[in-house]
Design a protein around this motif. Structure first.
Motif: not given
Length: 108
Positions: A4-9, A40-42, A62-69, A96-103
């Motif tokens: 829920q903290q991951i910011f995705r572009v 950046n996470l990837g 990691t968060d929107e603020e740091r991406f915007r910077e 924002r990533v809400v849920h993630h499940f590993t396949g």
């Protein structure tokens, strides 16, 4: 970090016809500009199977603020400038990533 903290572009890039290979090379050669950012996470580059000359770039932060910077930095403008000659159009979506499940294949 919770999902829920991951910011995705997600960027959708329309590339000039016949310039896909050059776009991929320049993107690949300068990818560390993004992945080298502390927040950046990837990132991933994907080519559409349904639309000619369309690519999608996904990057997680990691968060929107740091991406915007980063987005406002001279480093970003330089990186964007390297890709610009190949691009005919583009759009950006943020989320924002809400849920993630590993396949199962990834867990194996």
């Amino acid at each position: 970090m919770s999902e829920q903290q991951i910011f995705r572009v997600t960027l959708r890039m329309q590339v000039h016809p016949g310039k896909g290979a050059d776009f991929e090379r320049v993107w690949h050669d300068s990818a560390d500009t993004i992945t080298g950012q502390p927040a950046n996470l990837g990132q991933w580059l994907s080519k559409s199977l349904d639309e000619d000359d369309v690519y999608y770039i996904v990057s997680d932060w990691t968060d929107e603020e740091r991406f915007r910077e980063y987005e406002q930095s001279a480093e970003h403008l330089e990186h964007r400038g390297r890709l610009h000659p190949y691009r005919s159009a583009g759009t950006m979506a943020t989320m924002r990533v809400v849920h993630h499940f590993t396949g199962a294949a990834a867990r194996a």
